[in-house]
Design a protein around this motif. Structure first.
Motif, mmCIF file in Angstrom:
data_model
loop_
_atom_site.group_PDB
_atom_site.id
_atom_site.type_symbol
_atom_site.label_atom_id
_atom_site.label_comp_id
_atom_site.label_asym_id
_atom_site.label_seq_id
_atom_site.Cartn_x
_atom_site.Cartn_y
_atom_site.Cartn_z
ATOM 1 N N THR A 128 -6.494 -0.880 -1.833
ATOM 2 C CA THR A 128 -6.724 0.282 -0.967
ATOM 3 C C THR A 128 -7.118 1.459 -1.864
ATOM 4 O O THR A 128 -6.912 1.417 -3.070
ATOM 5 N N GLY A 129 -7.665 2.487 -1.265
ATOM 6 C CA GLY A 129 -8.102 3.644 -2.050
ATOM 7 C C GLY A 129 -7.536 4.935 -1.503
ATOM 8 O O GLY A 129 -8.270 5.827 -1.099
ATOM 9 N N ARG A 130 -6.215 5.047 -1.504
ATOM 10 C CA ARG A 130 -5.563 6.244 -0.957
ATOM 11 C C ARG A 130 -5.581 7.403 -1.965
ATOM 12 O O ARG A 130 -5.698 7.196 -3.163
ATOM 13 N N LYS A 131 -5.418 8.598 -1.446
ATOM 14 C CA LYS A 131 -5.371 9.788 -2.291
ATOM 15 C C LYS A 131 -4.239 9.679 -3.312
ATOM 16 O O LYS A 131 -3.091 9.436 -2.943
ATOM 17 N N ASN A 132 -4.569 9.866 -4.598
ATOM 18 C CA ASN A 132 -3.589 9.850 -5.694
ATOM 19 C C ASN A 132 -2.768 8.558 -5.748
ATOM 20 O O ASN A 132 -1.660 8.540 -6.299
ATOM 21 N N GLN A 133 -3.304 7.474 -5.211
ATOM 22 C CA GLN A 133 -2.561 6.213 -5.117
ATOM 23 C C GLN A 133 -2.023 5.739 -6.470
ATOM 24 O O GLN A 133 -0.832 5.429 -6.605
ATOM 25 N N ILE A 134 -2.899 5.664 -7.469
ATOM 26 C CA ILE A 134 -2.477 5.155 -8.770
ATOM 27 C C ILE A 134 -1.442 6.082 -9.397
ATOM 28 O O ILE A 134 -0.424 5.621 -9.949
ATOM 29 N N ARG A 135 -1.661 7.356 -9.293
ATOM 30 C CA ARG A 135 -0.751 8.327 -9.907
ATOM 31 C C ARG A 135 0.650 8.227 -9.306
ATOM 32 O O ARG A 135 1.655 8.269 -10.031
ATOM 33 N N GLN A 185 9.158 2.139 3.856
ATOM 34 C CA GLN A 185 9.224 1.714 5.255
ATOM 35 C C GLN A 185 7.828 1.409 5.780
ATOM 36 O O GLN A 185 6.966 2.288 5.783
ATOM 37 N N PRO A 186 7.601 0.171 6.215
ATOM 38 C CA PRO A 186 6.277 -0.201 6.745
ATOM 39 C C PRO A 186 5.816 0.749 7.840
ATOM 40 O O PRO A 186 6.590 1.153 8.711
ATOM 41 N N ASN A 187 4.544 1.120 7.734
ATOM 42 C CA ASN A 187 3.874 1.966 8.719
ATOM 43 C C ASN A 187 4.353 3.420 8.724
ATOM 44 O O ASN A 187 3.952 4.202 9.578
ATOM 45 N N LYS A 188 5.193 3.796 7.746
ATOM 46 C CA LYS A 188 5.585 5.199 7.602
ATOM 47 C C LYS A 188 4.636 5.865 6.600
ATOM 48 O O LYS A 188 5.002 6.228 5.491
ATOM 49 N N GLY A 189 3.377 5.992 6.998
ATOM 50 C CA GLY A 189 2.344 6.521 6.125
ATOM 51 C C GLY A 189 1.196 5.537 6.014
ATOM 52 O O GLY A 189 1.083 4.585 6.789
ATOM 53 N N LYS A 190 0.316 5.742 5.021
ATOM 54 C CA LYS A 190 -0.842 4.878 4.812
ATOM 55 C C LYS A 190 -0.520 3.826 3.754
ATOM 56 O O LYS A 190 -0.105 4.157 2.647
ATOM 57 N N LYS A 191 -0.725 2.579 4.096
ATOM 58 C CA LYS A 191 -0.391 1.492 3.180
ATOM 59 C C LYS A 191 -1.272 1.555 1.928
ATOM 60 O O LYS A 191 -2.483 1.745 1.999
ATOM 61 N N ALA A 192 -0.645 1.390 0.766
ATOM 62 C CA ALA A 192 -1.351 1.428 -0.512
ATOM 63 C C ALA A 192 -0.883 0.247 -1.363
ATOM 64 O O ALA A 192 0.316 0.018 -1.506
ATOM 65 N N VAL A 193 -1.865 -0.484 -1.935
ATOM 66 C CA VAL A 193 -1.550 -1.666 -2.751
ATOM 67 C C VAL A 193 -2.281 -1.552 -4.086
ATOM 68 O O VAL A 193 -3.505 -1.414 -4.120
#
Length: 298
Positions: free
Chosen positions: A232-239, A203-211
């Motif tokens: 983007t560089g979010r926490k644990n994004q790739i995992r 859901q868009p905008n339900k959290g931090k966008k990660a690509v």
């Protein structure tokens, strides 16, 4: 837990070379170390085994003048760094190649054997008032390229304008299963549970966008090797995104992995390209993908 990083010992005599003309360090080393490959020479330099007139130098482009003396030691000369090597250093930055298993900064379990603490001690050997600042972090079990600042000014420049300064970040991941699509993009909105586990929402905008963009490098029926580029560089994004794909990173039990054939997390920060915060030049740093990653996907 036993510390895997042991200090090297040895009493082999260092070799000395006289500099007879104006040049820079890496080309000079290649000239005198004719039996070594370029990568081997770069490793000697990065490990702090080279000194110019008694001062340890790790920069590839360090200028040399006629009359100087260059010393090459068998072991690490003076960085004293364990679990990492310095890829680049100037008056503003230190860029390191961090090994898997080394913490970026202190935790409740480990306060001394961290990249931050070791680099703090390292810069203070040059002047007691020198300090080091974390620009970004890598998970303990992720290896690869990491940036530290030598001043608050430089740290803030990165933090305030990270997205425009950092032009490209490339990771390599060894994941479970055979990835069938040769490339693709994963987009989600990341949230964190009370137990500090990240998860995706569509859901868009339900959290931090990660690509995350991925490209398949090679695969077997059991494992695949992927090149990953981050918008983007979010926490644990790739995992999280690899888990979302149904191909968790090997060794990543927290995010769905069932196998650990390489004895570590299968994630490596291979490349980073950014605008130097002071000189404004574009700089690029790269760390070789661990051989075990290629071997398992071949």
């Amino acid at each position: 837990m036993k510390n895997k990083y042991k200090k090297q010992t040895g009493k082999a005599e260092p070799k000395q070379y006289a500099v007879h003309e104006k040049t820079t360090l890496l080309p000079y080393l290649q000239k005198v170390l004719t039996n070594r490959s370029r990568n081997a020479v770069k490793s000697i330099l990065s490990r702090g085994q080279v000194a110019v007139d008694g001062e340890t130098v790790t920069q590839h482009n360090h200028p040399l003048e006629s009359g100087q003396t260059l010393t090459i030691s068998k072991h690490n000369r003076g960085t004293g760094l364990q679990g990492m090597t310095i890829l680049f250093e100037d008056k503003d930055l230190i860029v390191i190649n961090k090994e898997s298993g080394l913490l970026s900064m202190a935790s409740s379990q480990e306060k001394t054997m961290t990249a931050y603490r070791q680099l703090s001690d390292y810069v203070k050997t040059k002047h007691p008032k020198n300090r080091i600042y974390i620009v970004h972090r890598l998970d303990r079990d992720t290896s690869g390229v990491m940036i530290f600042a030598k001043s608050e000014q430089v740290k803030y420049k990165f933090q305030e304008d990270w997205k425009s300064m950092v032009k490209e970040r490339v990771y390599i991941a060894l994941v479970e299963g055979k990835v069938t699509k040769t490339e693709g993009t994963i987009t989600s909105w990341l949230n964190e549970t009370k137990t500090h586990v990240m998860y995706s929402s569509n859901q868009p905008n339900k959290g931090k966008k990660a690509v995350t963009h991925y490209k398949l490098l090679q695969s077997t029926t059991s494992f695949s090797l992927l090149e990953l580029r981050l918008d983007t560089g979010r926490k644990n994004q790739i995992r999280v995104h690899m888990q979302d794909m149904g191909h968790p990173i090997v060794g990543d039990k927290k995010y769905g992995a069932t196998q650990n054939p390489i004895g570590r997390l299968g994630l490596h920060a291979k490349e980073i390209t950014f605008i130097h915060p002071i000189s404004k030049s574009t700089v690029h740093f790269e760390s070789n993908t661990p051989k075990a990653f290629w071997d398992k996907a071949n």
